[in-house]
Design a protein around this motif. Structure first.
Motif, mmCIF file in Angstrom:
data_model
loop_
_atom_site.group_PDB
_atom_site.id
_atom_site.type_symbol
_atom_site.label_atom_id
_atom_site.label_comp_id
_atom_site.label_asym_id
_atom_site.label_seq_id
_atom_site.Cartn_x
_atom_site.Cartn_y
_atom_site.Cartn_z
ATOM 1 N N LYS A 163 0.832 -1.211 0.000
ATOM 2 C CA LYS A 163 0.000 0.000 0.000
ATOM 3 C C LYS A 163 0.866 1.260 0.000
ATOM 4 N N SER A 164 1.961 1.240 0.765
ATOM 5 C CA SER A 164 2.827 2.420 0.826
ATOM 6 C C SER A 164 3.560 2.638 -0.491
ATOM 7 N N VAL A 165 3.940 1.544 -1.158
ATOM 8 C CA VAL A 165 4.606 1.652 -2.466
ATOM 9 C C VAL A 165 3.629 2.219 -3.498
ATOM 10 N N ALA A 166 2.392 1.750 -3.465
ATOM 11 C CA ALA A 166 1.371 2.260 -4.389
ATOM 12 C C ALA A 166 1.114 3.743 -4.133
ATOM 13 N N PHE A 167 1.085 4.142 -2.858
ATOM 14 C CA PHE A 167 0.892 5.554 -2.516
ATOM 15 C C PHE A 167 2.044 6.398 -3.060
ATOM 16 N N THR A 168 3.261 5.914 -2.883
ATOM 17 C CA THR A 168 4.447 6.637 -3.372
ATOM 18 C C THR A 168 4.388 6.804 -4.885
ATOM 19 N N GLN A 169 3.973 5.745 -5.580
ATOM 20 C CA GLN A 169 3.828 5.799 -7.036
ATOM 21 C C GLN A 169 2.775 6.836 -7.434
ATOM 22 N N ASN A 170 1.666 6.874 -6.701
ATOM 23 C CA ASN A 170 0.608 7.827 -7.005
ATOM 24 C C ASN A 170 1.052 9.266 -6.775
ATOM 25 N N VAL A 171 1.772 9.506 -5.684
ATOM 26 C CA VAL A 171 2.278 10.849 -5.395
ATOM 27 C C VAL A 171 3.195 11.321 -6.515
ATOM 28 N N SER A 172 4.098 10.440 -6.939
ATOM 29 C CA SER A 172 5.047 10.803 -7.998
ATOM 30 C C SER A 172 4.327 11.084 -9.305
ATOM 31 N N ARG A 173 3.356 10.218 -9.646
ATOM 32 C CA ARG A 173 2.627 10.391 -10.904
ATOM 33 C C ARG A 173 1.803 11.679 -10.892
ATOM 34 N N GLU A 174 1.080 11.928 -9.803
ATOM 35 C CA GLU A 174 0.238 13.125 -9.741
ATOM 36 C C GLU A 174 1.075 14.398 -9.754
ATOM 37 N N ALA A 198 3.962 14.741 -11.307
ATOM 38 C CA ALA A 198 4.411 14.900 -12.692
ATOM 39 C C ALA A 198 3.281 15.434 -13.579
ATOM 40 N N LEU A 199 2.099 14.841 -13.466
ATOM 41 C CA LEU A 199 0.981 15.247 -14.314
ATOM 42 C C LEU A 199 0.562 16.699 -14.048
ATOM 43 N N ALA A 200 0.449 17.067 -12.770
ATOM 44 C CA ALA A 200 0.063 18.436 -12.429
ATOM 45 C C ALA A 200 1.124 19.427 -12.891
ATOM 46 N N GLY A 201 2.395 19.034 -12.753
ATOM 47 C CA GLY A 201 3.485 19.896 -13.207
ATOM 48 C C GLY A 201 3.465 20.090 -14.712
ATOM 49 N N TRP A 202 3.203 19.010 -15.445
ATOM 50 C CA TRP A 202 3.132 19.124 -16.913
ATOM 51 C C TRP A 202 1.956 20.000 -17.342
ATOM 52 N N GLU A 203 0.828 19.839 -16.659
ATOM 53 C CA GLU A 203 -0.346 20.665 -16.991
ATOM 54 C C GLU A 203 -0.032 22.150 -16.774
ATOM 55 N N ALA A 204 0.636 22.448 -15.656
ATOM 56 C CA ALA A 204 1.028 23.839 -15.391
ATOM 57 C C ALA A 204 2.054 24.310 -16.424
ATOM 58 N N GLY A 205 2.949 23.403 -16.835
ATOM 59 C CA GLY A 205 3.935 23.749 -17.848
ATOM 60 C C GLY A 205 3.312 24.104 -19.185
ATOM 61 N N LEU A 206 2.246 23.387 -19.554
ATOM 62 C CA LEU A 206 1.532 23.690 -20.799
ATOM 63 C C LEU A 206 0.898 25.077 -20.742
ATOM 64 N N GLU A 207 0.337 25.403 -19.590
ATOM 65 C CA GLU A 207 -0.246 26.737 -19.424
ATOM 66 C C GLU A 207 0.834 27.820 -19.513
ATOM 67 N N LEU A 208 1.980 27.558 -18.898
ATOM 68 C CA LEU A 208 3.085 28.518 -18.945
ATOM 69 C C LEU A 208 3.603 28.706 -20.365
#
Length: 372
Positions: A334-345, A347-357
């Motif tokens: 469960k902790s490994v899955a959480f870590t994977q989700n944190v990293s993915r989210e 990255a995705l949120a950062g890319w979305e902000a990067g597109l806006e920039l």
């Protein structure tokens, strides 16, 4: 960033940037000392800096202009080491440097063992640049050729037979400056010595185990996975090794505290606020991009690189504490899955902000011909 941002009044010559890499050090006394000067200004501004030192000819090679034999790259690293110690002693914190070195350089064994000598290169972290060619030689238990480029002048004056595979090998090199290169950009290198690849590997592994150095950079993987592969060649990293950068490249760093997003910690209702997390990552991406505008870097080449490519590194801290607050066992599925989700989210949120920039400020990187 927080150390130097807004500090114009009492330390105006400092930078908000943590991580830089030197320009390629050419194999000449003039350029070696010029890069020491640039590095001194960079460290004085509060930045860490990395360099590749395997662009210098090996110890004992003849220097025609001086009529003498060179003391090799390790001795020049000592100069950079003392410079860093001297400059940092006048500032607010200890200077940080990374020295990288190609595994195919004739002095590679000296580099691997360099810090076994008491007090030597203490202002440096050290990392080997490991190539696919070397790894293939280790796997196949082949001989490993230690070589260094020959100049066009040497080939012509001495009528060298560069087709002789027993004396010369063709390799990628960070610069073709004065060297004899073929149509594909490979540089002709003179073979100085040959060792079993696995012997070199064993020395690296034992040194890493006993002394925690040198580090291990799969440099071909770095360049293949770099989004900017088409406009830059990476040969060094920042002082802690987490960010590979091109010549004069730099980036700024920041972290998100994961513990701040746990609702009802340590209870059966403990949960992570993903919506708030994504929102903060997007705001933070914009903030880090804005820091580019107040970089305070001392060299024009550094300012050009960061303004054109706008690198920033976002990470997170408090992962272990967050997992505990969510009533998970560290290392569980469960902790490994959480870590994977944190990293993915992130990255995705950062890319979305990067597109806006990119819509607001234009795309990065900007090609040199487009940059004023």
């Amino acid at each position: 960033i927080t150390s130097n941002a807004g500090a114009q009044e009492h330390k105006p010559a400092t930078s908000t940037i943590n991580c830089t890499v030197s320009g390629t050090i050419l194999d000449s006394m003039d350029d070696i000392l010029a890069k020491v000067h640039e590095a001194g200004l960079t460290l004085k501004a509060g930045c860490g800096i990395g360099y590749e030192f395997s662009t210098m000819r090996p110890r004992g090679a003849y220097v025609s202009g001086a009529g003498a034999y060179t003391s090799g790259p390790l001795s020049f690293m000592d100069i950079y080491d003392k410079m860093c110690f001297t400059v940092s002693s006048a500032g607010g914190r200890r200077g940080a440097q990374m020295g990288t070195f190609d595994v195919g350089h004739p002095d590679v064994m000296d580099f691997i063992r360099a810090k076994r000598e008491a007090g030597r290169l203490r202002q440096f972290n050290l990392s080997l640049l490991i190539t696919d060619e070397f790894m293939d030689a280790v796997k196949a238990d082949k001989e490993w050729k230690l070589a260094f480029p020959v100049t066009r002048q040497e080939v012509e004056a001495e009528e060298l037979d560069v087709t002789d595979a027993s004396q010369y090998v063709w390799r990628e090199w960070p610069t073709t400056h004065t060297y004899f290169a073929n149509d594909t950009g490979l540089v002709c290198c003179k073979i100085y010595k040959t060792l079993p690849a696995r012997r070199v590997w064993d020395v690296i592994m034992s040194s890493t185990y006993d002394f925690a150095e040198p580090g291990f950079v799969l440099i071909d993987r770095v360049n293949e996975m770099n989004n900017n592969w088409w406009c830059e060649n990476i040969r060094a990293t920042n002082p802690c090794g987490e960010q590979p950068l091109p010549p004069y490249g730099s980036c700024l760093l920041g972290s998100v505290n994961l513990t701040r997003f746990v609702i009802d910690p340590f209870t059966e209702d403990a949960r992570f606020d993903w919506e708030e997390f994504r929102k903060v990552v997007k705001v933070f991406t914009r903030m880090l991009d804005n820091v580019v505008e107040i970089n305070g870097l001392p060299l024009g080449q550094q300012r050009d690189e960061i303004t054109r490519k706008r690198r920033h590194g976002m990470g997170f801290l408090g992962l272990g504490s967050t997992i505990t607050m969510l009533r998970m066992k560290y290392g569980s599925k469960k902790s490994v899955a959480f870590t994977q989700n944190v990293s993915r989210e992130m990255a995705l949120a950062g890319w979305e902000a990067g597109l806006e920039l990119s819509k607001e400020k234009g795309p990065a990187p900007i090609m040199l011909e487009e940059f004023p």
